[in-house]
Design an enzyme around this catalytic site. Sequence first.
Site, PDB file in Angstrom:
ATOM      1  N   ARG A  68      -7.345   4.697   0.149  1.00 24.50           N
ATOM      2  CA  ARG A  68      -6.971   4.059   1.424  1.00 24.50           C
ATOM      3  C   ARG A  68      -5.893   4.891   2.093  1.00 24.50           C
ATOM      4  O   ARG A  68      -4.920   5.288   1.448  1.00 24.50           O
ATOM      5  CB  ARG A  68      -6.372   2.671   1.176  1.00 24.50           C
ATOM      6  CG  ARG A  68      -7.326   1.649   0.727  1.00 24.50           C
ATOM      7  CD  ARG A  68      -6.867   0.225   0.978  1.00 24.50           C
ATOM      8  NE  ARG A  68      -5.462  -0.079   0.840  1.00 24.50           N
ATOM      9  CZ  ARG A  68      -4.922  -1.238   1.174  1.00 24.50           C
ATOM     10  NH1 ARG A  68      -5.687  -2.197   1.690  1.00 24.50           N
ATOM     11  NH2 ARG A  68      -3.647  -1.475   1.009  1.00 24.50           N
TER      12      ARG A  68
ATOM     13  N   ASP B 167      -0.665   2.352  -8.977  1.00 24.50           N
ATOM     14  CA  ASP B 167       0.701   2.767  -9.293  1.00 24.50           C
ATOM     15  C   ASP B 167       1.224   2.050 -10.535  1.00 24.50           C
ATOM     16  O   ASP B 167       1.890   2.642 -11.384  1.00 24.50           O
ATOM     17  CB  ASP B 167       1.636   2.491  -8.105  1.00 24.50           C
ATOM     18  CG  ASP B 167       1.487   3.541  -7.012  1.00 24.50           C
ATOM     19  OD1 ASP B 167       0.878   4.591  -7.269  1.00 24.50           O
ATOM     20  OD2 ASP B 167       1.993   3.301  -5.905  1.00 24.50           O
TER      21      ASP B 167
ATOM     22  N   ASP C 158       0.712  -2.439  -5.895  1.00 26.51           N
ATOM     23  CA  ASP C 158      -0.276  -1.352  -5.928  1.00 26.51           C
ATOM     24  C   ASP C 158      -0.787  -1.197  -7.361  1.00 26.51           C
ATOM     25  O   ASP C 158      -0.058  -0.779  -8.261  1.00 26.51           O
ATOM     26  CB  ASP C 158       0.371  -0.043  -5.458  1.00 26.51           C
ATOM     27  CG  ASP C 158      -0.667   1.051  -5.275  1.00 26.51           C
ATOM     28  OD1 ASP C 158      -0.781   1.586  -4.170  1.00 26.51           O
ATOM     29  OD2 ASP C 158      -1.388   1.367  -6.255  1.00 26.51           O
TER      30      ASP C 158
ATOM     31  N   THR D 129      -3.456   3.227   7.909  1.00 29.95           N
ATOM     32  CA  THR D 129      -4.544   2.445   8.516  1.00 29.95           C
ATOM     33  C   THR D 129      -5.242   1.527   7.518  1.00 29.95           C
ATOM     34  O   THR D 129      -5.986   0.629   7.921  1.00 29.95           O
ATOM     35  CB  THR D 129      -5.616   3.403   9.070  1.00 29.95           C
ATOM     36  OG1 THR D 129      -6.156   4.149   7.970  1.00 29.95           O
ATOM     37  CG2 THR D 129      -5.037   4.364  10.095  1.00 29.95           C
TER      38      THR D 129
END
Length: 208
Positions: free
Chosen positions: A103, A202, A199, A107
Site C-alpha cells: 500500500r 511491522d 501495522d 494514498t
Amino acid sequence: MSSIHILEHPLASHFVTHLRDEDTKPSLFRSLCKRLTTLLAIEASKDLHLTSKIVTTPLEEITGHVISEPLIAIPILRAGLGMLDPIVEMFPDVSVGYIGLERNEQTAIASAYYAKLPPRIGGLTAFILDPMLATGGSAAHAVSLVSAAGISTIKMLCIVAAPEGVQHLQQAHPTIEIYTAALDRELNDKKYILPGLGDFGDRLYGTY
Ligand code: PRP
Ligand code: URA
C-alpha cells in the site's frame, strides 16, 4: 453470492486480544498469528472433498476418508508470510504461490511488485493469506490475479477485517468466501483498521 465467516471460538477471541495489545512483542505476535491461522484453516477447510481410503489398523481393516482436493496457498507479501507455516504444516501437499503487494503510505492504494503462482492451477481451491483486510484494495487485487490464472474457488483468510474492506472485496468479487478472526469497527483517516492492531507486517517483523 459471497459470504463472510467470522471465527466464533473463545480461543480466537483470546489470541486476537493478545495480538492487538501494543505490548505484545514480535516473537509472541508471530506465534499468535500462527495459532489464529490454524483456527482459520480449520474453518476454511470444512467443505473440502474427501475420498475413501482403506487402511488397516493394528486390529482390523477399515474404510477411512482423506482429503483428495489439491490446494494452493498464496500468501500476500509481506504480512501474509506469517500465516504460511501452519497451512503447510496442516496441508503438506499444498502448492504455494506468492503475490507481493504494497500500500502506498499516502494514498493507501496497493500496487503489485511480485507474482509467482504455481503452474496449472485451474480448477483448484486457493487460500489467499493476508492478515489485514482494510480498504480491501490489496485483497481485491490479489483475487483478480488469482482468478485470471483460472482458479475456481478462492477463500480469503485474514485475521482482522474492516467493514469497508469486506464490502469492497465482495463487490469486486461476488463469489469470494472471506474467513476472519475479527470484524472490526471502521477505518481511520489513514485507512488503518480501528481498533485494529496497527501495522501487521511491522509488528510481525519488528520493523516499526
Ligand atoms: C498491509 C496488509 C495488507 C494490506 C491491507 O500490507 O498486510 O496487504 O496492508 O490494506 P488494504 O486492505 O487497504 O489494501 P502493507 O501494504 O502494509 O505491506 P506489508 O505486508 O509489506 O507490510
Ligand atoms: N495494514 C495493516 O497492517 N494494518 C491496518 O490497520 C491496515 C492495513
